[in-house]
Motif scaffolding. Structure first.
Motif, PDB file in Angstrom:
ATOM      1  N   GLY A   1     -13.559  53.022 -13.244  1.00  0.00           N
ATOM      2  CA  GLY A   1     -12.670  52.482 -14.261  1.00  0.00           C
ATOM      3  C   GLY A   1     -11.825  51.311 -13.809  1.00  0.00           C
ATOM      4  O   GLY A   1     -11.130  50.695 -14.612  1.00  0.00           O
ATOM      5  N   GLY A   2     -11.863  50.988 -12.530  1.00  0.00           N
ATOM      6  CA  GLY A   2     -11.092  49.851 -12.059  1.00  0.00           C
ATOM      7  C   GLY A   2     -11.623  48.544 -12.635  1.00  0.00           C
ATOM      8  O   GLY A   2     -12.815  48.407 -12.927  1.00  0.00           O
TER       9      GLY A   2
ATOM     10  N   THR B   1      -0.010  58.069 -16.905  1.00  0.00           N
ATOM     11  CA  THR B   1      -0.136  59.457 -17.314  1.00  0.00           C
ATOM     12  C   THR B   1      -1.404  60.046 -16.712  1.00  0.00           C
ATOM     13  O   THR B   1      -2.491  59.461 -16.871  1.00  0.00           O
ATOM     14  CB  THR B   1      -0.193  59.589 -18.841  1.00  0.00           C
ATOM     15  N   VAL B   2      -1.272  61.188 -16.041  1.00  0.00           N
ATOM     16  CA  VAL B   2      -2.423  61.870 -15.473  1.00  0.00           C
ATOM     17  C   VAL B   2      -2.818  63.023 -16.399  1.00  0.00           C
ATOM     18  O   VAL B   2      -1.948  63.705 -16.966  1.00  0.00           O
ATOM     19  CB  VAL B   2      -2.123  62.379 -14.048  1.00  0.00           C
ATOM     20  N   SER B   3      -4.126  63.207 -16.589  1.00  0.00           N
ATOM     21  CA  SER B   3      -4.610  64.279 -17.445  1.00  0.00           C
ATOM     22  C   SER B   3      -5.931  64.816 -16.893  1.00  0.00           C
ATOM     23  O   SER B   3      -6.497  64.236 -15.957  1.00  0.00           O
ATOM     24  CB  SER B   3      -4.798  63.775 -18.881  1.00  0.00           C
ATOM     25  N   LYS B   4      -6.407  65.902 -17.496  1.00  0.00           N
ATOM     26  CA  LYS B   4      -7.607  66.545 -16.956  1.00  0.00           C
ATOM     27  C   LYS B   4      -8.554  66.942 -18.058  1.00  0.00           C
ATOM     28  O   LYS B   4      -8.155  67.169 -19.202  1.00  0.00           O
ATOM     29  CB  LYS B   4      -7.215  67.786 -16.157  1.00  0.00           C
TER      30      LYS B   4
ATOM     31  N   VAL C   1     -10.563  64.134 -13.806  1.00  0.00           N
ATOM     32  CA  VAL C   1      -9.139  63.843 -13.970  1.00  0.00           C
ATOM     33  C   VAL C   1      -9.005  62.359 -14.270  1.00  0.00           C
ATOM     34  O   VAL C   1      -9.729  61.534 -13.695  1.00  0.00           O
ATOM     35  CB  VAL C   1      -8.359  64.229 -12.695  1.00  0.00           C
ATOM     36  N   TYR C   2      -8.091  62.042 -15.171  1.00  0.00           N
ATOM     37  CA  TYR C   2      -7.894  60.663 -15.600  1.00  0.00           C
ATOM     38  C   TYR C   2      -6.506  60.171 -15.200  1.00  0.00           C
ATOM     39  O   TYR C   2      -5.554  60.957 -15.131  1.00  0.00           O
ATOM     40  CB  TYR C   2      -8.036  60.553 -17.110  1.00  0.00           C
ATOM     41  N   LEU C   3      -6.404  58.872 -15.005  1.00  0.00           N
ATOM     42  CA  LEU C   3      -5.108  58.229 -14.818  1.00  0.00           C
ATOM     43  C   LEU C   3      -5.032  57.089 -15.826  1.00  0.00           C
ATOM     44  O   LEU C   3      -5.716  56.071 -15.682  1.00  0.00           O
ATOM     45  CB  LEU C   3      -4.949  57.702 -13.395  1.00  0.00           C
ATOM     46  N   GLN C   4      -4.248  57.312 -16.868  1.00  0.00           N
ATOM     47  CA  GLN C   4      -4.022  56.273 -17.873  1.00  0.00           C
ATOM     48  C   GLN C   4      -2.883  55.399 -17.391  1.00  0.00           C
ATOM     49  O   GLN C   4      -1.771  55.893 -17.152  1.00  0.00           O
ATOM     50  CB  GLN C   4      -3.678  56.915 -19.219  1.00  0.00           C
TER      51      GLN C   4
END
Length: 123
Positions: free
Chosen positions: A8-9, A69-72, A79-82
């Motif tokens: 995603g970078g 925001t971190v989510s799973k 795991v995502y990092l928005q």
């Protein structure tokens, strides 16, 4: 063996957004704390955020609070990092890492690491 793969970078303008993904495979049930870290050129690697997937506990570095925001997604072991309102100083290689027991923003606490994904914030 636990394997982590970031994606995603990209290059993004200041004020823009990106979502990073960290896909885990292997002994994911044991290593249920996922941390996000970043390393800018010439600087030490630093903790950005972490999530305890079992209890939904999150933590953030002061520099990113209110913007990241971190989510799973437990079904997909991802795991995502928005990242919103990105700034040039957010430019770095971003890594995810896994550990047992509890969420931490300390690099030495994590035994398993991904290969990293480059985020560049520039106009």
């Amino acid at each position: 063996q636990l394997r982590l793969v970031e994606s995603g970078g990209n290059l993004v303008q200041p004020g823009g957004s990106l979502r990073l993904s960290c896909a885990a495979s292997g002994f994911t049930s044991d290593y249920y704390n996922i941390g996000w870290f970043r390393q800018a050129p010439g600087k030490e690697r630093e903790g950005v955020s972490c999530i305890n997937k079992r209890f939904d506990i999150t933590n953030y570095a002061d520099s990113v609070k209110g913007r990241f925001t971190v989510s799973k997604d437990n079904a997909n072991n991802t795991v995502y990092l928005q990242m919103n309102s990105l700034k040039p100083e957010d430019t770095a290689v971003y890594y995810c890492a896994a550990r047992r027991y509890y969420c931490s923003l300390k690099v030495p606490d994590y035994p398993f690491w991904g290969q990293g994904t480059q985020v560049t914030v520039s106009s």
